[in-house]
Design an enzyme around this catalytic site. Structure first.
Site, PDB file in Angstrom:
ATOM      1  N   GLY A 197       4.007  -0.029 -55.726  1.00  0.00           N
ATOM      2  CA  GLY A 197       4.096   0.514 -57.079  1.00  0.00           C
ATOM      3  C   GLY A 197       5.457   1.108 -57.377  1.00  0.00           C
ATOM      4  O   GLY A 197       5.962   1.925 -56.608  1.00  0.00           O
ATOM      5  N   TYR A 263       2.646  19.165 -32.820  1.00  0.00           N
ATOM      6  CA  TYR A 263       1.305  18.589 -32.797  1.00  0.00           C
ATOM      7  C   TYR A 263       1.289  17.207 -32.158  1.00  0.00           C
ATOM      8  O   TYR A 263       0.469  16.918 -31.288  1.00  0.00           O
ATOM      9  CB  TYR A 263       0.777  18.444 -34.224  1.00  0.00           C
ATOM     10  CG  TYR A 263       0.329  19.720 -34.874  1.00  0.00           C
ATOM     11  CD1 TYR A 263      -0.967  19.874 -35.314  1.00  0.00           C
ATOM     12  CD2 TYR A 263       1.210  20.774 -35.071  1.00  0.00           C
ATOM     13  CE1 TYR A 263      -1.391  21.033 -35.942  1.00  0.00           C
ATOM     14  CE2 TYR A 263       0.802  21.933 -35.689  1.00  0.00           C
ATOM     15  CZ  TYR A 263      -0.492  22.060 -36.122  1.00  0.00           C
ATOM     16  OH  TYR A 263      -0.902  23.213 -36.731  1.00  0.00           O
ATOM     17  N   GLY A 265       3.500  15.606 -30.239  1.00  0.00           N
ATOM     18  CA  GLY A 265       3.860  15.596 -28.829  1.00  0.00           C
ATOM     19  C   GLY A 265       2.775  16.167 -27.948  1.00  0.00           C
ATOM     20  O   GLY A 265       2.457  15.619 -26.876  1.00  0.00           O
ATOM     21  N   LEU A 266       2.175  17.285 -28.363  1.00  0.00           N
ATOM     22  CA  LEU A 266       1.118  17.905 -27.564  1.00  0.00           C
ATOM     23  C   LEU A 266      -0.085  16.992 -27.409  1.00  0.00           C
ATOM     24  O   LEU A 266      -0.643  16.847 -26.311  1.00  0.00           O
ATOM     25  CB  LEU A 266       0.683  19.215 -28.214  1.00  0.00           C
ATOM     26  CG  LEU A 266       1.472  20.468 -27.861  1.00  0.00           C
ATOM     27  CD1 LEU A 266       0.893  21.656 -28.609  1.00  0.00           C
ATOM     28  CD2 LEU A 266       1.441  20.732 -26.361  1.00  0.00           C
ATOM     29  N   HIS A 538     -27.348  32.731 -32.207  1.00  0.00           N
ATOM     30  CA  HIS A 538     -27.047  33.030 -30.808  1.00  0.00           C
ATOM     31  C   HIS A 538     -27.884  32.110 -29.908  1.00  0.00           C
ATOM     32  O   HIS A 538     -29.071  31.918 -30.161  1.00  0.00           O
ATOM     33  CB  HIS A 538     -27.378  34.487 -30.486  1.00  0.00           C
ATOM     34  CG  HIS A 538     -27.224  34.819 -29.032  1.00  0.00           C
ATOM     35  ND1 HIS A 538     -25.997  35.022 -28.457  1.00  0.00           N
ATOM     36  CD2 HIS A 538     -28.143  34.964 -28.044  1.00  0.00           C
ATOM     37  CE1 HIS A 538     -26.164  35.302 -27.173  1.00  0.00           C
ATOM     38  NE2 HIS A 538     -27.467  35.262 -26.894  1.00  0.00           N
TER      39      HIS A 538
END
Length: 568
Positions: A197, A263, A265-266, A538
């Protein structure tokens, strides 16, 4: 799909990496953009028209013109009197898709233009296939961690994997999601126009190589981003690769260098080490994971880096990388980040360039509406309205997602698109980017929303309010202990005077899922004194946040207006 160039920002901005992204919290405001690099000289950034046009030429672009509706043939500079569509979206990634579906829901006649493939980066080359690989790495890591399994009374031996089957899993998932997105738009009546576009004038877009023009009352640009590769780095797609190549998993090298510890690379270090590779990080700053909250980075390094087959070089740039050829390994020349003096040379089997993503905005015809990009990003205001070279609003033109650089995450793009549609249908809406969460899908995960502690304290100093911090540990959570996954913390940054939540950071089991309670609280303006009264099942991991909010000490105990009503 989302987040990385190690994009980091001042306290006036929100500080993940990139890459669906790197991705280094990948978001900023249009007026305050500070590019910080993992592993490369900052002067190597050259997002000129020449460099980005070269990258654009490398992207596949199906050239068809069969699905273009009849067009207005008036002069390009004159807005048409009638329109083919109420809304035309350029780009069919997650952002464009979200905007299109919301527009149809609101009764707008909508079309979406895609020059590559539906789903964009997130679905095809980012969040989706990477999560498929990370799901595999998570299972492998569990099966190979003998002490963890023995603690649960389990015995497993001989864990292995089929590389091609793993790669097929990622590819098949991307194909499935892409098909789902396409079918959802078609089912709701969104026209999908195939071709690149180009804006040729106010409210007019040319599709592909056709001479026909589609007109629309409003246009949204949602073209996303592409991997950023600095000058001097030779990518061959085999031994020197970007995240696009890595997601195909055509090989699992014995030793791979990852340039950038955001982010992207980790997450890839998690995948490669689980599959048996040794990893070397190359990071320009003095610490790994520079975009995360410092306390979270410190703990994450102790859990995600130190015990694994990972070493690292910090405070250095990779000034040159040469692919392996003629029996020689990949060569990475390192220089000192401060002195620029030669530091070392690495010889590895492969190198992954995880320095972030660049906005894909060249060739859109922005000059035809007097729009000038800022380092490749399209300038917008808080309502995603595009501004021209003089800072004035361009009528009926919006830009969302990575292309505007506000927050380079797939879900942020979708939220921005929905916000724009809200405005177009009569409801003024400004998206609170501080409420948008981000996550890094390592094992365990990292997630965050709002400000880091340094950002919050800087904001407090400027605006004259006190900042407090509360923390809880996964080691005190029954569900985490039942899973034998007690490593992790949750951190709350808040104002003790009124209970405002400034930021929440989580490192631990299912952190990416847990963050949304905090995200929603920030979005809705819920104060700590109210949310601490909420009830959590819980035993669940959600009690990590329950205890976190309960541990906060708020001086102002008055409830927010939402909770002031009293039953009579």
């Amino acid at each position: 799909m989302h987040s990385t160039l190690s994009l980091s920002f001042s306290a006036a901005t929100i500080s993940k990496p990139h890459h669906c992204t790197s991705h280094s919290l990948p978001f900023t405001t249009a007026k305050s953009l500070n590019l910080r690099f993992c592993g490369f000289k900052s002067e190597l950034l050259d997002l000129t028209a020449t460099s980005l046009n070269r990258r654009h030429a490398q992207l596949p672009c199906r050239k068809t013109s069969n699905t273009v509706v009849s067009a207005a043939l008036s002069s390009n500079g004159t807005p048409p009197k009638s329109f083919d569509y109420d809304l035309l979206i350029i780009g069919a990634g997650v952002g464009g898709h979200g905007a299109a579906l919301h527009a149809v829901e609101k009764g707008l006649k909508t079309a979406i233009v895609e020059g590559d493939v539906v789903g964009g980066t997130c679905v095809n080359r980012g969040c989706v296939p990477s999560k498929a690989l990370l799901a595999v790495s998570g299972r492998m890591r569990e099966l190979k961690t003998d002490h963890h399994l023995k603690a649960l009374g389990l015995q497993v031996s001989g864990a292995g994997y089929d590389r091609q089957a793993v790669a097929d899993h990622a590819n098949n998932l991307a194909t499935k999601i892409r098909s789902n997105l396409t079918n959802s738009m078609k089912a709701l009546g969104v026209d999908i126009l195939t071709g690149f576009g180009t804006i040729v004038g106010p409210q007019k877009v040319k599709i592909g190589s056709s001479d026909k023009i589609v007109t629309a009352k409003n246009i949204i640009i949602a073209t996303g981003s592409i991997p950023f590769v600095p000058k001097g780095i030779e990518v061959d797609g085999k031994t020197v690769i970007t995240s696009d190549h890595a997601l195909k998993l055509e090989s699992v090298p014995d030793w791979i260098a990852i340039v950038g510890s955001g982010y992207i690379g980790l997450e890839f270090s998690d995948v490669y080490t689980a599959l048996g590779s040794e990893v070397t990080f190359v990071e320009a700053l003095d610490q790994l994971m520079p975009g995360f909250d410092p306390e979270i980075s410190k703990l994450a390094q102790r859990v995600l880096i130190n015990p694994r087959n990972i070493d690292y070089h910090t405070g250095v740039f990779a000034s040159k990388i040469t692919p392996a050829r003629d029996g020689k390994p990949v060569l990475i020349e390192l220089i000192d980040a401060k002195t620029k003096e030669p530091k070392d040379t690495l010889e590895v089997d492969a190198a992954l360039i995880a320095t972030g993503r660049a906005p894909f905005t060249q060739g859109l015809g922005l000059e035809n509406v007097d729009v000038v990009t800022q380092r490749g990003f399209i300038p917008v205001d808080e309502r995603m309205r595009v501004t021209d070279a003089n800072g004035k609003l361009v009528p009926n033109l919006y830009c969302i997602g990575d292309a505007n650089g506000k927050m380079m995450l797939a879900h942020a793009a979708s939220a921005q698109g929905i916000s724009v549609v809200e405005q177009l249908t009569g409801r003024d809406h400004v998206l609170n980017h501080l409420s948008i969460p981000a996550a890094c899908f390592t094992h365990p995960e990292i997630s965050m929303v709002g400000l880091t502690e340094p950002q919050a304290r800087e904001k407090g100093e400027k605006e004259g309010f006190e900042v407090s911090v509360a923390k809880t540990s996964f080691k005190a959570n029954t569900k985490a202990l039942a899973e034998n996954e007690g490593e992790g913390i949750a951190k709350l940054i808040y104002r003790p005077d009124n209970g405002e939540i400034l930021g929440v950071h989580i490192f631990g089991l299912h952190a990416a899922d847990l963050i949304h309670e905090a995200s929603n609280a920030i979005a809705l303006g819920t104060r700590i004194q109210d949310i601490k009264l909420a009830v959590h099942a819980h035993p669940t991991l959600s009690e990590v946040l329950d205890e976190l909010f309960k541990s906060a000490k708020v001086k102002e105990q008055a409830s927010s207006p939402v909770s002031d009503s009293v039953a009579v």
